[in-house]
Design a protein around this motif. Structure first.
Motif, PDB file in Angstrom:
ATOM      1  N   GLY A  97       0.787  -1.227   0.000  1.00  0.00           N
ATOM      2  CA  GLY A  97       0.000   0.000   0.000  1.00  0.00           C
ATOM      3  C   GLY A  97       0.814   1.269   0.000  1.00  0.00           C
ATOM      4  O   GLY A  97       0.270   2.354  -0.236  1.00  0.00           O
ATOM      5  N   ASP A  98       2.121   1.173   0.249  1.00  0.00           N
ATOM      6  CA  ASP A  98       2.986   2.350   0.247  1.00  0.00           C
ATOM      7  C   ASP A  98       3.796   2.489  -1.047  1.00  0.00           C
ATOM      8  O   ASP A  98       4.565   3.439  -1.188  1.00  0.00           O
ATOM      9  N   ARG A  99       3.634   1.558  -1.968  1.00  0.00           N
ATOM     10  CA  ARG A  99       4.485   1.550  -3.153  1.00  0.00           C
ATOM     11  C   ARG A  99       3.987   2.503  -4.242  1.00  0.00           C
ATOM     12  O   ARG A  99       2.794   2.827  -4.318  1.00  0.00           O
ATOM     13  N   PHE A 100       4.915   2.915  -5.075  1.00  0.00           N
ATOM     14  CA  PHE A 100       4.590   3.659  -6.288  1.00  0.00           C
ATOM     15  C   PHE A 100       3.959   2.686  -7.275  1.00  0.00           C
ATOM     16  O   PHE A 100       4.463   1.578  -7.483  1.00  0.00           O
ATOM     17  N   VAL A 101       2.868   3.092  -7.899  1.00  0.00           N
ATOM     18  CA  VAL A 101       2.145   2.235  -8.847  1.00  0.00           C
ATOM     19  C   VAL A 101       2.567   2.617 -10.261  1.00  0.00           C
ATOM     20  O   VAL A 101       2.085   3.602 -10.821  1.00  0.00           O
ATOM     21  N   GLY A 102       3.490   1.849 -10.824  1.00  0.00           N
ATOM     22  CA  GLY A 102       4.068   2.233 -12.104  1.00  0.00           C
ATOM     23  C   GLY A 102       3.911   1.196 -13.184  1.00  0.00           C
ATOM     24  O   GLY A 102       3.070   0.294 -13.114  1.00  0.00           O
ATOM     25  N   VAL A 103       4.744   1.348 -14.193  1.00  0.00           N
ATOM     26  CA  VAL A 103       4.842   0.398 -15.298  1.00  0.00           C
ATOM     27  C   VAL A 103       6.321   0.046 -15.459  1.00  0.00           C
ATOM     28  O   VAL A 103       7.178   0.524 -14.715  1.00  0.00           O
ATOM     29  N   CYS A 104       6.623  -0.777 -16.451  1.00  0.00           N
ATOM     30  CA  CYS A 104       7.993  -1.266 -16.609  1.00  0.00           C
ATOM     31  C   CYS A 104       9.004  -0.134 -16.735  1.00  0.00           C
ATOM     32  O   CYS A 104      10.123  -0.222 -16.217  1.00  0.00           O
ATOM     33  N   ARG A 105       8.630   0.950 -17.374  1.00  0.00           N
ATOM     34  CA  ARG A 105       9.534   2.089 -17.537  1.00  0.00           C
ATOM     35  C   ARG A 105       9.991   2.641 -16.201  1.00  0.00           C
ATOM     36  O   ARG A 105      11.152   3.037 -16.031  1.00  0.00           O
ATOM     37  N   ASP A 106       9.105   2.654 -15.211  1.00  0.00           N
ATOM     38  CA  ASP A 106       9.437   3.244 -13.918  1.00  0.00           C
ATOM     39  C   ASP A 106      10.421   2.377 -13.142  1.00  0.00           C
ATOM     40  O   ASP A 106      11.340   2.894 -12.499  1.00  0.00           O
ATOM     41  N   PHE A 107      10.246   1.062 -13.193  1.00  0.00           N
ATOM     42  CA  PHE A 107      11.209   0.164 -12.570  1.00  0.00           C
ATOM     43  C   PHE A 107      12.593   0.355 -13.189  1.00  0.00           C
ATOM     44  O   PHE A 107      13.603   0.446 -12.484  1.00  0.00           O
ATOM     45  N   ALA A 108      12.640   0.387 -14.522  1.00  0.00           N
ATOM     46  CA  ALA A 108      13.926   0.516 -15.219  1.00  0.00           C
ATOM     47  C   ALA A 108      14.574   1.866 -14.931  1.00  0.00           C
ATOM     48  O   ALA A 108      15.790   1.954 -14.741  1.00  0.00           O
ATOM     49  N   LEU A 109      13.772   2.936 -14.903  1.00  0.00           N
ATOM     50  CA  LEU A 109      14.324   4.266 -14.676  1.00  0.00           C
ATOM     51  C   LEU A 109      14.890   4.393 -13.266  1.00  0.00           C
ATOM     52  O   LEU A 109      15.970   4.978 -13.065  1.00  0.00           O
ATOM     53  N   LEU A 110      14.187   3.859 -12.264  1.00  0.00           N
ATOM     54  CA  LEU A 110      14.686   3.926 -10.890  1.00  0.00           C
ATOM     55  C   LEU A 110      15.988   3.135 -10.755  1.00  0.00           C
ATOM     56  O   LEU A 110      16.959   3.610 -10.148  1.00  0.00           O
ATOM     57  N   HIS A 111      16.023   1.951 -11.312  1.00  0.00           N
ATOM     58  CA  HIS A 111      17.246   1.144 -11.280  1.00  0.00           C
ATOM     59  C   HIS A 111      18.389   1.870 -11.972  1.00  0.00           C
ATOM     60  O   HIS A 111      19.523   1.917 -11.480  1.00  0.00           O
TER      61      HIS A 111
END
Length: 313
Positions: A97-111
């Motif tokens: 419930g505390d996580r950012f709700v994203g798509v694949c682009r957001d995971f890759a960009l944060l990494h």
């Protein structure tokens, strides 16, 4: 195994944050991060949930987050949302419930942001994965590409850094070393389609029986997005601009020739100087200051980028 080298100019370029990956005034939050790419992938994974993962996590995603989180273009704004929901260190996994709700682009960009901060050259890549379903369809997807001094550029799928997701996808490979035949960068797919070696209808957002979001025109758009990402313009997946088509019928010979040129650069082996030159010098490929965002939930609107891509050095 002998070490491989990345040219100094490419090393400097892909180690420096972009306007999109820069944590800005939240950079001090990175102080406690490790430097191992796999550890950074798991930390990024545990701060986010994909829009389509509510069922897997047995969690009903709030409507506002489902519709709006993934419209966040810039990493500092993504971090602010994460920290507003839970101000713990970034190394602490978040409750669903505390996580950012994203798509694949957001995971890759944060990494990618984490890796660049650690001094590891990294970039976001757009292409197609064959492991997101079981029907042989190649779904559009974004992953991280990071530099390994022993082996060169490797592909990492941050979503699969969670073992439960890797198991749900039935992965038989290391998510930190995705085989290039399982995730094909957009330029490689375009070349295969143009050579008659691949069915363009097998690549897209979803299979043709579901709707029209697949085909040669869709692959061309992915080439444009991947070339932009190679130039550290890591826009939203639904941002469009320049020379583009909305269906296969809209593609002209001139468009195909342009994307033939771009695909040679948005490939597995990227000629750095040529990729920079074509993107920055061609009006049909270079992202302008204002793009059209075809937001899935919120509808089309124009969006002005923080600064022009040509200023991203």
């Amino acid at each position: 195994m002998p070490s491989v080298r990345l040219a100094a100019d490419a090393t400097a370029f892909y180690t420096e944050q972009s306007a999109f990956s820069d944590p800005g005034d939240l950079a001090p939050r990175y102080a406690a991060l490790p430097t191992d790419p796999a550890e950074l992938a798991r930390i990024a994974r545990d701060l986010m949930i994909h829009r389509l993962e509510g069922g897997q996590f047995r969690f009903t995603l709030p409507r506002d987050r489902l519709h709006n989180d993934a419209e966040t273009r810039y990493l500092d704004d993504i971090l602010r949302l994460i920290l507003e929901r839970n101000d713990a260190p970034l190394t602490q996994p978040r409750a669903t419930g505390d996580r950012f709700v994203g798509v694949c682009r957001d995971f890759a960009l944060l990494h990618c942001s984490f890796l660049r901060h650690a001094g590891i050259p990294a970039r976001v890549r757009y292409g197609f994965a064959d492991y997101l379903g079981t029907d042989g369809f190649h779904a559009d997807h974004m992953v991280t590409e990071y530099w390994d001094s022993e082996r060169g550029w490797l592909l990492a799928d941050v979503q699969a850094a969670d073992p439960a997701i890797a198991a749900a996808w039935n992965l038989d490979f290391d998510p930190m070393d995705v085989p290039r035949e399982r995730f094909q960068v957009a330029g490689k797919v375009w070349q295969a389609v143009r050579a008659g070696e691949a069915d363009p209808k097998a690549f897209g957002l979803h299979p043709p029986q579901v709707g029209p979001m697949c085909g040669e025109w869709f692959v061309a758009g992915c080439v444009r997005l991947d070339l932009a990402a190679l130039n550290k313009v890591e826009t939203l997946l639904w941002d469009v601009w320049g020379t583009r088509a909305d269906s296969d019928a809209d593609l002209t010979d001139a468009m195909r020739e342009l994307y033939d040129r771009a695909a040679l650069l948005a490939a597995d082996d990227v000629p750095f100087d040529a990729a920079r030159a074509l993107f920055t010098q061609h009006d049909g490929l270079r992202a302008p200051r204002t793009v059209l965002s075809l937001a899935p939930f919120n509808g089309p609107r124009e969006a002005t980028l923080r600064r022009t891509p040509l200023s991203l050095r």
